[in-house]
Design an enzyme around this catalytic site. Structure first.
Site, PDB file in Angstrom:
ATOM      1  N   SER A 123     -22.515  12.858  46.263  1.00 45.25           N
ATOM      2  CA  SER A 123     -21.250  12.176  46.046  1.00 45.25           C
ATOM      3  C   SER A 123     -20.930  12.086  44.547  1.00 45.25           C
ATOM      4  CB  SER A 123     -21.290  10.797  46.706  1.00 45.25           C
ATOM      5  OG  SER A 123     -20.008  10.404  47.117  1.00 45.25           O
ATOM      6  N   LYS A 175      -0.103  -7.824  49.074  1.00 47.54           N
ATOM      7  CA  LYS A 175      -0.770  -8.378  47.901  1.00 47.54           C
ATOM      8  C   LYS A 175      -2.164  -8.857  48.297  1.00 47.54           C
ATOM      9  CE  LYS A 175      -1.289  -9.981  43.732  1.00 47.54           C
ATOM     10  NZ  LYS A 175      -1.493  -9.059  42.603  1.00 47.54           N
TER      11      LYS A 175
END
Length: 322
Positions: A123, A175
């Site tokens: 990764s 949000k």
């Protein structure tokens, strides 16, 4: 009464002397360790003033810390004729891995840069390897895990069970979403999914460009799995089997590096700098009879490292492969 007072005074003075002795010895030990570390660093920097092949290590969880980035910059500006990057990492943050990748590409404009995969370059660790000119790996080393993830704990059901509800007032529905205190909405999941896919697209683009893969070749290696280097060689994830010796031989034969140059390890600043003083103090306290101080110092250092691991991750989770 006077005799009792004198005895108490003597005992108080002895206790005070013990405390002073403890702190004097502790300060002396920390000072000695600091001087040794500084002397070692100075001698190492002196050795870097002559032609050599530099070696740096990228291991553990990658955060793209300033010390690592500065180390690469310093090697790029030094008398080193080439750079070997020894990698043993499951990955880390996407941005941290990207920063190291970018710094390695800048270094490669000045001198050859080669990756040597030790146990794994998975990764984010593989992103770092992509920043070099050639990737060497032992046949059983692990490479790949091309993918991105975003993880967050969701305790909403637990809170319902114990009768706790977290109230939130926010300017818009997305949000601070998802927040883990309430079921994740489809809109929030879609927003995070777009972030993951965007970074994943960037990751695949880097792999395709650096490893010169066709679309079909990229699709075969970018489903998130890891490969042994034996599997990865025909898939073009690595260039050749081998370690440092093979990397040096390639640098000499293919990149014109002078034969017989020593390989010298470059390290990040010692534990004396930054908050590594906690480790030194813990060791000194242990010598003086307070072994629990080592554990406390270790917790402080680990907390610092863990605090930097946030956001989108490019990391291989072993447990997720089961």
């Amino acid at each position: 009464m006077t005799q009792t007072t004198n005895v108490e005074t003597i005992l108080d003075r002895r206790q005070l002397r013990r405390k002073l002795t403890f702190w004097r010895v502790a300060a002396l030990l920390v000072g000695v360790v600091a001087l040794v570390a500084l002397a070692g660093r100075f001698s190492g920097e002196t050795a870097h003033l002559t032609p050599h092949i530099a070696r740096i290590e990228i291991s553990g969880v990658i955060t793209g810390d300033r010390e690592t980035l500065k180390l690469i910059k310093d090697v790029a500006k030094s008398k080193a004729s080439a750079l070997i990057v020894e990698i043993s990492s499951p990955g880390g943050t996407v941005t941290g891995s990207e920063h190291i990748y970018d710094e390695l590409r800048r270094a490669a404009e000045k001198k050859p840069v080669v990756a040597v995969v030790d146990s794994m370059a998975a990764s984010g660790g593989y992103i770092v390897a992509l920043g070099t000119d050639r990737i060497f790996a032992d046949s059983n080393s692990l490479v790949g895990s091309i993918g991105v993830l975003f993880e967050f704990p969701n305790v909403s059901k637990l809170l319902d069970t114990i009768g706790i509800k977290v109230e939130t007032i926010k300017s818009s529905p997305l949000k601070a979403a998802p927040n883990g205190f309430e079921p994740t909405s489809e809109a929030a999941r879609a927003a995070i999914d777009s972030l993951v896919l965007d970074s994943y697209g960037w990751f695949k683009g880097v792999v395709k460009d650096r490893r010169h893969l066709s679309d079909s070749e990229l699709a075969a290696v970018s489903d998130g799995r890891v490969f042994t280097a034996r599997q990865g060689l025909p898939l073009k994830l690595v260039d050749a089997y081998g370690g440092e010796q093979e990397a040096v031989a390639w640098l000499e034969s293919e990149r014109g590096i002078a034969k017989g140059l020593p390989v010298r390890e470059w390290k990040k600043p010692s534990a004396v700098s930054n908050f590594g003083i906690f480790s030194l103090a813990g060791q000194a306290a242990a010598v003086l009879g307070f072994p629990q101080a080592v554990d406390l110092a270790s917790r402080v250092e680990n907390a610092k490292a863990g605090a930097a691991l946030d956001g989108l991750l490019a990391i291989w989770h072993v447990e997720a492969q089961h």
